[in-house]
Design a protein around this motif. Structure first.
Motif, PDB file in Angstrom:
ATOM      1  N   ILE A 197      10.042 -36.804  33.688  1.00  0.00           N
ATOM      2  CA  ILE A 197      11.211 -37.164  34.466  1.00  0.00           C
ATOM      3  C   ILE A 197      12.379 -36.295  34.016  1.00  0.00           C
ATOM      4  O   ILE A 197      12.308 -35.618  32.993  1.00  0.00           O
ATOM      5  N   THR A 198      13.455 -36.312  34.773  1.00  0.00           N
ATOM      6  CA  THR A 198      14.623 -35.514  34.399  1.00  0.00           C
ATOM      7  C   THR A 198      15.457 -36.253  33.356  1.00  0.00           C
ATOM      8  O   THR A 198      15.289 -37.472  33.146  1.00  0.00           O
ATOM      9  N   LEU A 199      16.370 -35.517  32.747  1.00  0.00           N
ATOM     10  CA  LEU A 199      17.272 -36.132  31.783  1.00  0.00           C
ATOM     11  C   LEU A 199      18.109 -37.225  32.452  1.00  0.00           C
ATOM     12  O   LEU A 199      18.317 -38.300  31.874  1.00  0.00           O
ATOM     13  N   GLU A 200      18.571 -36.959  33.655  1.00  0.00           N
ATOM     14  CA  GLU A 200      19.369 -37.960  34.377  1.00  0.00           C
ATOM     15  C   GLU A 200      18.568 -39.236  34.597  1.00  0.00           C
ATOM     16  O   GLU A 200      19.077 -40.358  34.403  1.00  0.00           O
ATOM     17  N   GLU A 201      17.303 -39.094  34.985  1.00  0.00           N
ATOM     18  CA  GLU A 201      16.448 -40.264  35.211  1.00  0.00           C
ATOM     19  C   GLU A 201      16.210 -41.020  33.914  1.00  0.00           C
ATOM     20  O   GLU A 201      16.229 -42.264  33.889  1.00  0.00           O
TER      21      GLU A 201
ATOM     22  N   MET B  10      17.011 -36.090  23.930  1.00  0.00           N
ATOM     23  CA  MET B  10      16.706 -36.929  25.088  1.00  0.00           C
ATOM     24  C   MET B  10      16.048 -36.125  26.202  1.00  0.00           C
ATOM     25  O   MET B  10      15.215 -36.650  26.945  1.00  0.00           O
ATOM     26  N   THR B  11      16.400 -34.850  26.314  1.00  0.00           N
ATOM     27  CA  THR B  11      15.737 -33.984  27.299  1.00  0.00           C
ATOM     28  C   THR B  11      14.264 -33.826  26.960  1.00  0.00           C
ATOM     29  O   THR B  11      13.391 -33.858  27.847  1.00  0.00           O
ATOM     30  N   THR B  12      13.968 -33.669  25.673  1.00  0.00           N
ATOM     31  CA  THR B  12      12.573 -33.558  25.226  1.00  0.00           C
ATOM     32  C   THR B  12      11.798 -34.828  25.552  1.00  0.00           C
ATOM     33  O   THR B  12      10.646 -34.773  26.022  1.00  0.00           O
ATOM     34  N   VAL B  13      12.413 -35.986  25.306  1.00  0.00           N
ATOM     35  CA  VAL B  13      11.762 -37.258  25.615  1.00  0.00           C
ATOM     36  C   VAL B  13      11.533 -37.376  27.122  1.00  0.00           C
ATOM     37  O   VAL B  13      10.455 -37.795  27.568  1.00  0.00           O
ATOM     38  N   ALA B  14      12.533 -36.980  27.904  1.00  0.00           N
ATOM     39  CA  ALA B  14      12.398 -37.053  29.359  1.00  0.00           C
ATOM     40  C   ALA B  14      11.261 -36.159  29.855  1.00  0.00           C
ATOM     41  O   ALA B  14      10.472 -36.559  30.728  1.00  0.00           O
ATOM     42  N   GLN B  15      11.163 -34.961  29.300  1.00  0.00           N
ATOM     43  CA  GLN B  15      10.092 -34.044  29.700  1.00  0.00           C
ATOM     44  C   GLN B  15       8.723 -34.616  29.378  1.00  0.00           C
ATOM     45  O   GLN B  15       7.766 -34.443  30.154  1.00  0.00           O
TER      46      GLN B  15
ATOM     47  N   ASN C 231      18.627 -32.058  35.088  1.00  0.00           N
ATOM     48  CA  ASN C 231      18.711 -31.665  33.682  1.00  0.00           C
ATOM     49  C   ASN C 231      19.980 -30.882  33.357  1.00  0.00           C
ATOM     50  O   ASN C 231      20.194 -30.495  32.199  1.00  0.00           O
ATOM     51  N   GLU C 232      20.819 -30.639  34.355  1.00  0.00           N
ATOM     52  CA  GLU C 232      22.051 -29.893  34.155  1.00  0.00           C
ATOM     53  C   GLU C 232      23.207 -30.874  33.951  1.00  0.00           C
ATOM     54  O   GLU C 232      23.352 -31.835  34.718  1.00  0.00           O
ATOM     55  N   TYR C 233      24.001 -30.623  32.940  1.00  0.00           N
ATOM     56  CA  TYR C 233      25.087 -31.562  32.665  1.00  0.00           C
ATOM     57  C   TYR C 233      26.316 -30.829  32.121  1.00  0.00           C
ATOM     58  O   TYR C 233      26.225 -29.731  31.577  1.00  0.00           O
ATOM     59  N   THR C 234      27.458 -31.482  32.301  1.00  0.00           N
ATOM     60  CA  THR C 234      28.727 -31.008  31.759  1.00  0.00           C
ATOM     61  C   THR C 234      29.480 -32.214  31.223  1.00  0.00           C
ATOM     62  O   THR C 234      29.584 -33.240  31.909  1.00  0.00           O
TER      63      THR C 234
END
Length: 381
Positions: free
Chosen positions: A192-196, A183-188, A234-237
């Motif tokens: 947009i960010t992963l959160e978005e 999903m991070t790759t798709v967001a990039q 893009n930072e998550y826990t």
């Protein structure tokens, strides 16, 4: 001395001897005086929710002023207290998704006495996010996610169970890492960010939500899941481990619709004239070669697994086409038949083929599904 006095003297002497013998037995050390510790039970199973334990024990040949010592290296076994004949402790709720074990070691100072209490705790109780379903049909379902904490941010999704067998992923942390990496790759790619991205895709939520899922494969199984996520850009826990249920989609109701089939050998091909009986909707015709997983030997009843596989193949082909922009009606008009039809089939000589015919239908423009029990015809050239 009178007879009465003699009798009384004998009785008193006998009583003294008996009492003396009794006192000597009570003071006699057991097992040559060695200290030992015995337990009423030394293997204990505790649920994932945790528990307070009271464990009886006995010390043989105890020493004055000396007590049993109890120790455990696992941090989830807490509040260990040694009382006279009872050891108490608290087992904290599990925070892992697997069985875990601990050992409480008992010793007795200034001796070789010892014993062990082995504790097994079942995996953690997952009760932070409730997942339920509603309005289930053969290809649609409402998915209801209800977190205990209304302020919890969590990701919710559904995935075909075949993903786990095809990907080889067997543990939850790897699954989540791979999912968020993708999903991070798709967001990039969307700048947009992963959160978005998670927010735009409706995957990141708070509070209770209901998701309507359509075009699910009838007769298939899905994993519906959710997990807590603290995310900033893009930072998550991960804050809550993955909760999941397995969703089994029912097959559509299959009606009894028959088709009259006449075959003519035209030389290079076989020509089939097919006329449906009391059905004016669409139907599909498939030719199955001997050796295929769909092939049913003549005289045998078609297995439910073959019925399901035929439906799945038709459904996935239609869904793939519709994902590219074609609507259900156009797909059936192009790839299926309606009314009296003529079907030409190129076949090899000497082989017995199986023809499968079944009605198909689309509900409210959704991906069409099998509507009737497959009818089987055998033919050869």
């Amino acid at each position: 001395m009178s007879t009465t006095t003699k009798l009384l003297t004998l009785l008193l002497t006998a009583a003294t001897i008996i009492l003396s013998i009794g006192c000597e037995d009570n003071e006699q050390p057991v097992n040559n005086g060695a200290v030992s510790i015995s337990l009423e039970r030394n293997n204990i199973v505790v649920g994932g929710e945790g528990s307070d334990l009271m464990i009886p024990y006995t010390v043989t040949n105890p020493q004055a002023g000396v007590s049993v010592v109890a120790e455990c290296e696992e941090s989830w076994v807490t509040n260990i207290v040694v009382y006279d004949k009872i050891i108490s402790c608290t087992i904290l709720p599990s925070d892992v998704r697997e069985l875990r074990t601990a050992r409480i070691k008992l010793t007795y100072p200034n001796s070789n006495a010892g014993a062990s209490i082995f504790i097994e705790q079942e995996e953690m109780i997952l009760d932070r996010i409730a997942i339920t379903t509603g309005n289930l049909t053969h290809n649609c379902c409402d998915l209801i996610f209800t977190p205990v904490d209304s302020g919890l941010r969590y990701v919710s999704n559904i995935i075909a169970i075949e993903y786990f067998t095809s990907s080889g992923i067997s543990d939850e942390q790897t699954f989540i890492d791979e999912e968020l990496k993708y999903m991070t790759t798709v967001a990039q790619s969307m700048n947009i960010t992963l959160e978005e991205y998670l927010t735009k895709a409706g995957l990141l939520s708070t509070g209770s939500i209901t998701k309507y899922c359509s075009n699910l494969v009838p007769g298939s199984k899905y994993v519906v899941y959710a997990y807590g996520l603290d995310i900033d850009g893009n930072e998550y826990t991960m804050t809550v481990p993955i909760h999941h249920i397995v969703l089994s989609m029912p097959m559509p109701e299959l009606h009894d619709i028959s088709f009259a089939v006449n075959a003519t050998d035209t030389g290079e091909q076989m020509r089939f004239n097919i006329t449906p009986d009391s059905w004016d909707g669409y139907y599909t015709v498939q030719v199955v070669s001997p050796g295929s997983i769909y092939y049913v030997e003549p005289g045998e009843q078609i297995p439910s697994t073959v019925v399901k596989a035929l439906n799945t193949t038709f459904f996935t082909q239609a869904r793939t086409a519709m994902a590219q922009g074609i609507d259900a009606e156009s797909y059936m008009e192009k790839h299926c038949y309606r009314g009296k039809s003529h079907v030409n089939v190129a076949v090899e000589s000497g082989l017995r083929y199986m023809m499968v015919i079944f009605a198909v239908k689309s509900d409210d423009g959704l991906v069409p599904v099998m509507y009737s029990m497959p009818q089987i015809q055998y033919f050869s050239k």
